[in-house]
Motif scaffolding. Structure first.
Motif, short mmCIF file in Angstrom:
data_model
loop_
_atom_site.label_atom_id
_atom_site.label_comp_id
_atom_site.label_asym_id
_atom_site.label_seq_id
_atom_site.Cartn_x
_atom_site.Cartn_y
_atom_site.Cartn_z
N LEU A 79 9.64 5.34 4.94
CA LEU A 79 8.65 6.28 5.22
C LEU A 79 8.83 7.58 6.14
O LEU A 79 9.78 7.62 6.91
N SER A 80 8.57 8.60 5.33
CA SER A 80 8.78 9.97 5.78
C SER A 80 7.76 10.60 6.64
O SER A 80 7.78 11.54 7.40
N ILE A 136 5.39 -0.73 11.40
CA ILE A 136 5.93 0.44 11.73
C ILE A 136 7.44 0.42 11.30
O ILE A 136 7.93 1.22 10.64
N LYS A 137 8.14 -0.89 11.58
CA LYS A 137 9.37 -1.36 11.35
C LYS A 137 9.65 -1.19 10.05
O LYS A 137 10.69 -0.54 9.35
N ALA A 138 8.75 -2.16 9.06
CA ALA A 138 8.87 -2.20 7.54
C ALA A 138 8.67 -1.01 7.06
O ALA A 138 9.42 -0.74 6.03
N SER A 176 0.67 -1.31 0.06
CA SER A 176 0.06 -0.05 -0.06
C SER A 176 0.80 1.47 -0.03
O SER A 176 0.45 2.02 -0.71
N PHE A 177 1.97 1.20 0.72
CA PHE A 177 2.89 2.30 0.82
C PHE A 177 3.46 2.56 -0.58
O PHE A 177 3.49 3.75 -0.98
N GLU A 178 3.84 1.42 -0.95
CA GLU A 178 4.60 1.62 -2.43
C GLU A 178 3.74 2.06 -3.45
O GLU A 178 4.01 2.87 -4.49
#
Ligand code: BGP
Length: 460
Positions: free
Chosen positions: A212-213, A204-206, A149-151
């Motif tokens: 992640l900024s 959070i770690k990954a 999702s982040f990517e």
């Protein structure tokens, strides 16, 4: 005048399952809600299921207009896991990627900050079938979902949340039967709670390792436990209820460790989960940057004067009973007490005991049945909802005057949406949604909210 800072977030929250619709099309596979409705539709108010929601899948552009019309500077929803990754093979659904990109962009184009949450009670069925949160493999699957999702969507997202109210799927799914899989299995409940916390910290770690900024938090329903009296038995009951229902996720998420007294009880009851030292290190080292706090009602408790049989199935109620305080103010439709001062108490607790971590009210609202009764000249005159918001905002402002680090106020919810087993019984929206015609109309509270957000406060 009750005044908030210029950069204060005013907005609302919803979740994928409660607002998107399109539950079984465009590549989405069923989550536990779709499945539960399929097998036991009579459990849902008027047999309305998760396909019949406020239809964001189709109407997100129009909804973005209404977000702007009601003064939103921020909005929270979740990404549906079973829409983005519909099968055990882990492949991403291209239609979902297009949908979320277009949807999120339409919100960003209005200058609205987007808060995205990864899990809001909606386990994909294919993962529930391998044990859901009770299975460690699901933790890894969840982290993969968050990373993907982040990517895919980071360019649109301003703030992240790992979970919404994680204690709820523990309690409702594995103790009290309000959520599928409706089990009564305290040992599994503790494992589910631990794996959920581990999933949050591991995500959070990954994400931080991926660069992640932005800030990442967790949304907790911090319902303070108010003891019936100052009697030491009642006070002890309150402390233990707090351990189970506040500190079980608050402490590991913010302070990086479980409260010792909670661990003691879990050990004594023979409910310790499987975990490793490495797991505890992950939890210790990957704490949230901020908190979302959902607040609706307080938890009132008293001692449990009865003796549990030695072989009774464990329940937190062994240590306290719910207390039905005479004369309390109540929202009769939802059956929840209305007690705005708790928001002040939550704020002071976070200030004094949780390093004054930044937080925002991420849900607060009032669900009311048959709002048609309040229609005048075509508009729902929901003064009760405006009073509800004002009463809570006064206490919030008082806490902020005393140093609470609150950054925003988001209501539940923007437009009437689907309320799990209650379906469309109680309406929460600033905007009315006609389920049959799909028509939207701003309620009086929507106009109040617009003024509130634009003026950063209200005349009192
Ligand atoms: C919160 C949930 C929301 C929402 C809200 C209102 O606990 O995060 O998903 O549903 O409660 O509750 P309900 O819809 O059950 O009336």
């Amino acid at each position: 005048m009750i005044k908030f800072p210029q950069d204060f977030f005013f907005g609302s929250a919803t979740s994928a399952t409660q607002s998107e619709g399109a539950g079984d099309i465009f590549g989405k596979s069923p989550n536990i809600w779709d499945y539960w409705y399929e097998i036991e539709p009579y459990k849902f108010h008027e047999k309305i299921g998760p396909r019949d929601t406020s239809n964001f899948y189709f109407d997100y552009k129009e909804n973005a207009e209404f977000l702007a019309k009601t003064g939103h500077n921020s909005f929270r929803t979740s990404i549906s896991w079973s829409r983005l990754i519909p099968r055990l093979d882990g492949k991403v659904n291209k239609a979902a990627v297009k949908f979320y990109r277009d949807y999120f962009k339409s919100i960003k184009d209005k200058g609205i900050k987007l808060f995205i949450n990864f899990f809001h009670f909606d386990m994909p069925l294919y993962l529930q079938e391998i044990g859901g949160w009770a299975n460690r493999e699901v933790v890894a699957r969840y982290v993969d979902f968050c990373v993907k999702s982040f990517e895919l969507f980071d360019e649109y997202i301003d703030y992240y949340f790992t979970f919404n109210e994680p204690i709820v799927h523990v309690e409702c799914g594995y103790l009290s039967q309000y959520h599928y899989p409706m089990e009564v299995d305290p040992k599994k409940a503790v494992q589910v709670a631990f794996n959920t916390q581990l999933a949050s910290s591991s995500a959070i770690k990954a994400l931080k390792e991926k660069g992640l900024s932005k800030k990442i938090g967790i949304i907790l329903n911090l319902t303070p436990a108010y003891p019936r009296s100052d009697n030491e038995n009642d006070l002890r009951a309150g402390k233990i209820a707090d351990l189970f229902f506040q500190k079980s996720f608050l402490d590991p998420s913010v302070l990086g460790a479980y409260p010792k007294d909670l661990v003691k009880i879990i050990k004594k009851e023979g409910l310790m989960p499987d975990f490793s030292k490495e797991d505890l290190a992950i939890i210790r080292e990957n704490r949230v940057d901020f908190l979302g706090v959902n607040y609706y009602q307080p938890l009132r408790v008293k001692e449990n004067p009865y003796v549990y049989k030695d072989d009774a199935i464990f329940s937190p109620n062994k240590y306290y009973l719910d207390y039905d305080m005479p004369g309390k103010k109540i929202n009769p439709y939802r059956g929840w007490e209305i007690y705005p001062k708790a928001l002040y108490d939550i704020a002071i607790n976070l200030r004094d005991n949780y390093n004054n971590i930044p937080w925002l009210v991420s849900e607060n609202g009032m669900g009311v049945e048959d709002e048609d009764r309040f229609r005048k000249n075509g508009r729902i005159e929901d003064d009760y909802r405006i009073d509800f918001m004002k009463d809570h905002l006064r206490y919030l402002s008082k806490a902020m005057d005393e140093g609470a680090n609150c950054k925003g106020y988001q209501v539940w919810t923007f437009i009437d949406n689907w309320s799990w087993l209650n379906a469309y019984k109680n309406r929460y929206g600033l905007v009315e949604y006609d389920l049959k015609s799909g028509q939207r109309r701003i309620k009086k509270s929507g106009y109040f909210f617009k003024d509130l957000a634009e003026n950063k406060g209200f005349d009192d």
